[in-house]
Design a protein around this motif. Structure first.
Motif, short mmCIF file in Angstrom:
data_model
loop_
_atom_site.label_atom_id
_atom_site.label_comp_id
_atom_site.label_asym_id
_atom_site.label_seq_id
_atom_site.Cartn_x
_atom_site.Cartn_y
_atom_site.Cartn_z
N ALA A 68 0.83 -1.21 0.00
CA ALA A 68 0.00 0.00 0.00
C ALA A 68 0.86 1.26 0.00
N ASN A 69 2.19 1.08 -0.02
CA ASN A 69 3.13 2.22 -0.03
C ASN A 69 2.94 3.15 1.16
N ILE A 70 2.64 2.58 2.30
CA ILE A 70 2.48 3.38 3.51
C ILE A 70 3.89 3.82 3.95
N GLY A 71 4.03 5.10 4.25
CA GLY A 71 5.36 5.60 4.61
C GLY A 71 5.29 6.78 5.56
N LYS A 72 6.44 7.37 5.78
CA LYS A 72 6.57 8.48 6.74
C LYS A 72 5.54 9.58 6.44
N GLY A 73 4.87 10.05 7.49
CA GLY A 73 3.90 11.14 7.31
C GLY A 73 2.48 10.65 7.04
N ASP A 74 2.35 9.38 6.70
CA ASP A 74 1.01 8.84 6.42
C ASP A 74 0.31 8.46 7.71
N GLU A 75 -1.02 8.47 7.65
CA GLU A 75 -1.82 7.99 8.78
C GLU A 75 -2.72 6.85 8.31
N ARG A 93 6.50 0.95 9.09
CA ARG A 93 6.68 1.73 7.86
C ARG A 93 6.86 3.21 8.19
N LYS A 94 7.02 3.51 9.48
CA LYS A 94 7.24 4.88 9.98
C LYS A 94 6.00 5.77 9.80
N ALA A 95 4.86 5.16 9.68
CA ALA A 95 3.61 5.93 9.59
C ALA A 95 2.92 5.91 10.95
N LYS A 96 1.77 6.61 11.04
CA LYS A 96 1.12 6.75 12.34
C LYS A 96 -0.22 6.00 12.38
N PRO A 97 -0.40 5.15 13.41
CA PRO A 97 -1.72 4.53 13.57
C PRO A 97 -2.66 5.54 14.24
N VAL A 98 -3.85 5.67 13.71
CA VAL A 98 -4.84 6.59 14.29
C VAL A 98 -6.01 5.73 14.78
N PHE A 99 -6.25 5.80 16.08
CA PHE A 99 -7.25 4.89 16.65
C PHE A 99 -8.65 5.50 16.64
N ALA A 100 -9.59 4.73 16.12
CA ALA A 100 -11.00 5.15 16.12
C ALA A 100 -11.78 4.23 17.06
N ASP A 101 -12.98 4.67 17.42
CA ASP A 101 -13.77 3.88 18.37
C ASP A 101 -14.53 2.76 17.66
N ILE A 102 -15.00 1.82 18.48
CA ILE A 102 -15.82 0.72 17.93
C ILE A 102 -17.28 0.96 18.33
N LYS A 146 -14.84 7.65 -1.43
CA LYS A 146 -15.06 9.10 -1.28
C LYS A 146 -13.74 9.84 -0.99
N TYR A 147 -12.91 9.26 -0.11
CA TYR A 147 -11.68 9.96 0.30
C TYR A 147 -10.42 9.39 -0.36
N LYS A 148 -10.61 8.50 -1.32
CA LYS A 148 -9.49 7.86 -2.05
C LYS A 148 -8.51 7.16 -1.09
N LEU A 149 -9.05 6.27 -0.30
CA LEU A 149 -8.22 5.53 0.67
C LEU A 149 -8.19 4.05 0.30
N LEU A 150 -7.14 3.38 0.76
CA LEU A 150 -7.11 1.92 0.59
C LEU A 150 -7.78 1.28 1.80
N VAL A 151 -8.35 0.11 1.58
CA VAL A 151 -8.94 -0.63 2.70
C VAL A 151 -8.20 -1.95 2.84
N ILE A 152 -7.65 -2.16 4.03
CA ILE A 152 -6.98 -3.43 4.33
C ILE A 152 -7.83 -4.13 5.38
N GLU A 153 -8.17 -5.38 5.11
CA GLU A 153 -9.00 -6.14 6.05
C GLU A 153 -8.10 -7.00 6.94
N ASP A 154 -8.13 -6.70 8.23
CA ASP A 154 -7.49 -7.61 9.18
C ASP A 154 -8.54 -8.66 9.51
N ALA A 155 -8.45 -9.77 8.77
CA ALA A 155 -9.45 -10.83 8.90
C ALA A 155 -8.87 -12.00 9.70
N ALA A 156 -8.03 -11.66 10.69
CA ALA A 156 -7.37 -12.69 11.51
C ALA A 156 -8.39 -13.69 12.06
N HIS A 157 -9.59 -13.20 12.44
CA HIS A 157 -10.60 -14.07 13.06
C HIS A 157 -11.62 -14.54 12.04
#
Ligand SMILES: Cc1ncc(COP(=O)(O)O)c(C=O)c1O
Length: 380
Positions: A68-75, A93-102, A146-157
Motif C-alpha cells: 500500500a506504499n504506507i510511509g513516513k507522514g502517512d496515517e 513503515r514509519k507511519a502513524k496509527p490513528v485509533f477510532a472507536d468501535i 469518497k476519500y481515495k483511501l485503501l482498505v486493508i482487512e485484518d481478517a485474523a478471526h
C-alpha cells in the motif's frame, strides 16, 4: 484430579500426521507442494484473485503495508480494540496509527468515528472483523472511495466469514488471515494474504521472496535483488498442517456454529441486567464463529466471573488491552474512546472449539447462569 475445560484446544484432523510425514519424506521444507496446494485451495474456496500463504497474519499485514506504499507522514485509521500486529505493521513503515472507536453491538469500527479521523494525511483504513463478525463493508468501501483511501482487512478471526455473499478478506484491497493455533484453522503459526487488486500481485511475490525475483526464475538460473522484502512465506510443515485442516473445514465450521448458537440461545433467553451479548442478527453477515463473547456491565463483575469460572475448572478470558491505553500505544493517542474502554472492561470470551463436548458446554452455561443469578452473593 478435576478435569479442566480449556479455553481453546487446537483441532487436529486425521489427515495431519500423514501430510506431515509426507513433508519429512519429500525433504522439501520451504516453498513446497503443500504451500502451493494450500494457496490454490484457499483461493478457490474464498474466490480471491490471489492467495499467498504467510508465516502469520502479522506478516501478511506487514506485506500489505509495503504494497500500500504506507510511509513516513502517512496515517492509517484502525480500531484500538485489536491485537498489536494491526498497528505494528503501520509503525514499521514509519507511519502513524490513528485509533477510532468501535460500536458496542458488534465490536467493530464505528463508521462515524472513522470519518471524523480522516484528513489529508490519511492513506488507508484497516478494518478488523472482530471474533469473525464482519464489518459493514459496503459503508467502509464507500468511505474509502469518497476519500481515495485503501482498505486493508485484518481478517485474523474471519476466515470464511461473509458480507453480502462475498468472503471477508476479499472485499478490501488486501486481506490478512491468521491460522495461528488459536484460530479456526490451525497451521501452528501461519497466515495468508488475499490480494484483491491485480496491480499488487507481481510486487507481492518479490516482497514475499525477500525482495528478489526468485519466484519467476523459470529457465533463467539466476535471480536478483529487486525491492525491499523479507522472509514472509509459510514454511512447508505449517502449510501441510493448514492444508490438513482445510480438508476438514466443513466439520470444523459446523461444530463451531452449533456451539456458538447453543451459547447464544441459552444466554439470550436468560435476560439479566449484568451483561449483554454483543451481536446483532443481520442477514448480510455470516460469522466464522471464531469467538463467543459476553460483556458485563462492570470490570469488577467480569473479573469476578473469570475467577468464579476458574474455581469451577473452566477457563474464560478477557480480550484486548486497548492499544491507545497500552504503554507503547498511548504516545499515538491522547483522547478517549468510550466504547472501546467499556468493552475492554466488560468483555469475556467463553470456551469455543470443535472438541468442546455438549456436556462440557452445558456445564459452562449452567455455571454462567448460576453466577449471574446469584451475583454478588455467590460463593467460590
Ligand atoms: C485482530 C488480529 N490481527 C492480527 C493478529 C495476529 O495474528 P498472527 O498470530 O497470525 O500473526 C491477531 C492475533 O490474534 C489478531 O487478533
Amino acid at each position: 484430579m478435576k478435569k479442566i475445560i480449556k479455553f481453546n484446544k487446537p483441532y487436529v484432523s486425521l489427515h495431519t500426521k500423514k501430510n506431515l510425514l509426507s513433508v519429512l519424506s519429500n525433504r522439501v521444507f520451504a516453498d513446497g507442494i503443500f504451500q502451493k496446494k494450500t494457496e490454490i485451495l484457499i483461493q478457490r474456496l474464498i474466490k480471491s484473485h490471489s492467495i499467498k500463504l504467510t508465516q502469520s497474519c502479522t506478516s501478511a499485514l506487514e506485506v500489505a503495508m509495503i504494497l500500500a506504499n504506507i510511509g513516513k507522514g502517512d496515517e492509517v485509521i484502525m480500531p484500538s480494540y485489536t491485537f498489536p500486529s494491526t498497528a505494528n505493521c503501520v509503525i514499521l513503515r514509519k507511519a502513524k496509527p490513528v485509533f477510532a472507536d468501535i460500536n458496542k453491538f458488534d465490536l467493530n469500527l464505528d463508521v462515524k468515528s472513522v470519518e471524523k479521523k480522516i484528513n489529508k494525511r490519511t492513506k488507508a483504513i484497516i478494518v478488523v472483523h472482530y471474533g469473525g463478525v464482519p464489518c459493514d463493508m459496503k459503508v467502509f468501501m464507500e468511505i474509502a472511495k469518497k476519500y481515495k483511501l485503501l482498505v486493508i482487512e485484518d481478517a485474523a478471526h474471519a476466515f470464511l466469514s461473509k458480507f453480502k455473499k462475498k468472503f471477508i478478506g476479499t472485499i478490501g484491497d488486501l486481506g490478512a488471515f491468521s491460522f495461528h493455533e488459536t484460530k479456526n484453522i490451525v497451521g501452528g503459526q501461519c497466515g495468508a494474504l488475499s490480494i484483491n487488486n491485480k496491480r499488487f500481485i507481481k510486487r507481492a511475490n518479490i516482497i514475499l521472496d525477500k525482495g528478489t525475483n526468485r519466484f519467476s526464475m523459470g529457465k533463467k538460473n539466476y535471480y536478483s535483488w529487486k525491492d525491499i522484502g523479507s522472509e514472509y512465506r509459510a514454511p512447508e510443515l505449517s502449510s501441510a498442517l493448514t492444508y490438513s485442516q482445510l480438508m476438514k473445514i466443513k466439520i470444523i465450521q459446523k461444530k463451531r456454529g452449533k456451539l456458538w448458537n447453543n451459547y447464544f440461545n441459552a444466554l439470550k433467553e436468560f435476560k439479566n441486567e449484568l451483561y449483554y451479548i454483543p451481536f446483532l442478527k443481520d442477514k448480510n453477515k455470516l460469522s466464522s464463529y471464531h469467538t463467543f463473547t459476553v460483556i458485563f456491565k462492570k470490570k469488577q463483575i467480569r473479573d469476578n466471573f473469570i475467577k468464579f469460572m476458574y474455581s469451577k475448572n473452566i477457563q474464560c478470558y478477557f480480550h484486548y488491552f486497548p492499544l491507545h491505553k497500552s504503554t507503547y500505544g498511548k504516545k499515538f493517542c491522547n483522547y478517549k474512546l468510550k466504547y472501546t474502554d467499556d468493552v475492554y472492561n466488560g468483555l469475556v470470551r467463553l470456551p469455543l472449539y470443535p472438541d468442546l463436548s455438549i456436556t462440557e458446554q452445558q456445564k459452562i452455561i449452567k455455571k454462567f447462569i448460576f453466577f449471574v443469578k446469584n451475583y454478588p452473593f455467590y460463593k467460590i
